[in-house]
Enzyme design. Structure first.
Site, short mmCIF file in Angstrom:
data_model
loop_
_atom_site.label_atom_id
_atom_site.label_comp_id
_atom_site.label_asym_id
_atom_site.label_seq_id
_atom_site.Cartn_x
_atom_site.Cartn_y
_atom_site.Cartn_z
CB SER A 1 60.45 30.17 -4.95
OG SER A 1 60.36 31.55 -4.64
NE ARG B 1 69.37 40.60 2.99
CZ ARG B 1 69.56 40.46 4.31
NH1 ARG B 1 68.56 40.23 5.12
NH2 ARG B 1 70.75 40.57 4.83
CB ALA C 1 67.81 32.43 -6.30
CG HIS C 2 64.56 35.57 -4.24
ND1 HIS C 2 65.14 35.62 -5.49
CD2 HIS C 2 63.24 35.63 -4.43
CE1 HIS C 2 64.18 35.70 -6.40
NE2 HIS C 2 63.02 35.71 -5.78
CG ASN C 3 61.64 33.85 -1.71
OD1 ASN C 3 61.96 34.57 -0.77
ND2 ASN C 3 60.96 34.31 -2.73
#
Length: 195
Positions: free
Chosen positions: A191, A150, A171-173
Site C-alpha cells: 500500500s 497483485r 508488495a500488494h496495493n
C-alpha cells in the site's frame, strides 16, 4: 524505440516453438517469437513483435503489449496487464499473491493498543487471497528475480518508464509513478505510493 526489444539482441525462436503450449483461446499478434517450453494460458494475449524466450509462463487472461521482451523463466500471473516495450529479466514474477493475513480473534496488536500491554497471543492466521491484479505500464524494465505482488482487490501499478533493478520486492496495493528508478534488493511494503 521498439528496436530495444528486437530479437536481433537475443537468440530468439522465429514464430512459435513446437514445444510451446498455447491455449486455443489465447491470441498472438503478428511477428511474435514464442520460445521453447513457453505456456500461454486461456484468454491471454501477446502483442505484435513481442519476444518470449524459453520457459516463460503467461497466465490466463493476461495481456501483454507489443514489442516486449521476456527473458527465460519469467512468470506473469492471471489477469496481469503489461504495456508496450516492457522488458522482464530472468525469473521476474509479476502477479504473485500479496502477503496478507488476519487473525480470526482479536489480535495481540489490537489488545496492546487498547490496554497498553500485550495480553493476547495469536496462534492462528487466516490467509487473505489477493483477487486484484498488476498493471505494468509502457516502457518499464524489471530486473532478474524481482517480484511484484497483485493487489488485494484493486491494482498494483508500476508507472510508465519506471526501471526496477534485480531482486526487488514490490508488495500488494503499491502504486509507483512514472520514470522511477528502484535499485537492487529494495523492498517496498504493501500500500505504499511513490510519485
Amino acid at each position: 524505440s521498439s528496436d530495444v526489444c528486437s530479437s536481433d539482441l537475443v537468440h530468439a525462436w522465429q514464430g512459435v516453438h513446437p514445444s510451446a503450449v498455447i491455449d486455443p483461446t489465447a491470441r498472438l499478434g503478428k511477428n511474435v517469437s514464442i520460445g521453447p517450453m513457453v505456456y500461454v494460458g486461456p484468454g491471454a494475449s501477446v502483442g505484435d513483435g513481442t519476444v518470449v524466450l524459453d520457459q516463460v509462463t503467461i497466465g490466463a487472461d493476461a495481456t501483454v503489449g507489443k514489442d516486449c521482451l521476456f527473458h527465460p523463466g519469467v512468470r506473469v500471473g492471471e489477469r496481469v496487464r503489461i504495456g508496450d516495450r516492457v522488458i522482464l529479466h530472468m525469473n521476474a514474477v509479476i502477479g504473485s499473491d500479496g502477503f496478507s493475513y488476519v487473525t480470526p480473534e482479536i489480535s495481540s496488536i489490537e489488545t496492546a493498543k487498547a490496554s497498553g500491554q500485550v495480553s493476547a497471543f495469536n496462534l492462528k492466521l487466516e490467509r487473505i487471497n489477493s483477487i486484484g491484479t498488476v498493471s505494468i505500464e509502457d516502457d518499464v524494465e524489471i530486473g532478474a528475480c524481482s517480484t511484484i505482488d497483485r493487489s488485494t482487490v484493486a491494482t498494483t501499478v508500476i508507472g510508465r518508464g519506471t526501471k526496477i533493478d534485480n531482486q526487488v520486492q514490490i508488495a500488494h496495493n503499491v502504486f509507483i509513478g512514472e520514470a522511477c528508478l528502484i535499485c537492487g534488493q529494495v523492498g517496498i511494503a504493501g500500500s505504499c505510493e511513490i510519485g
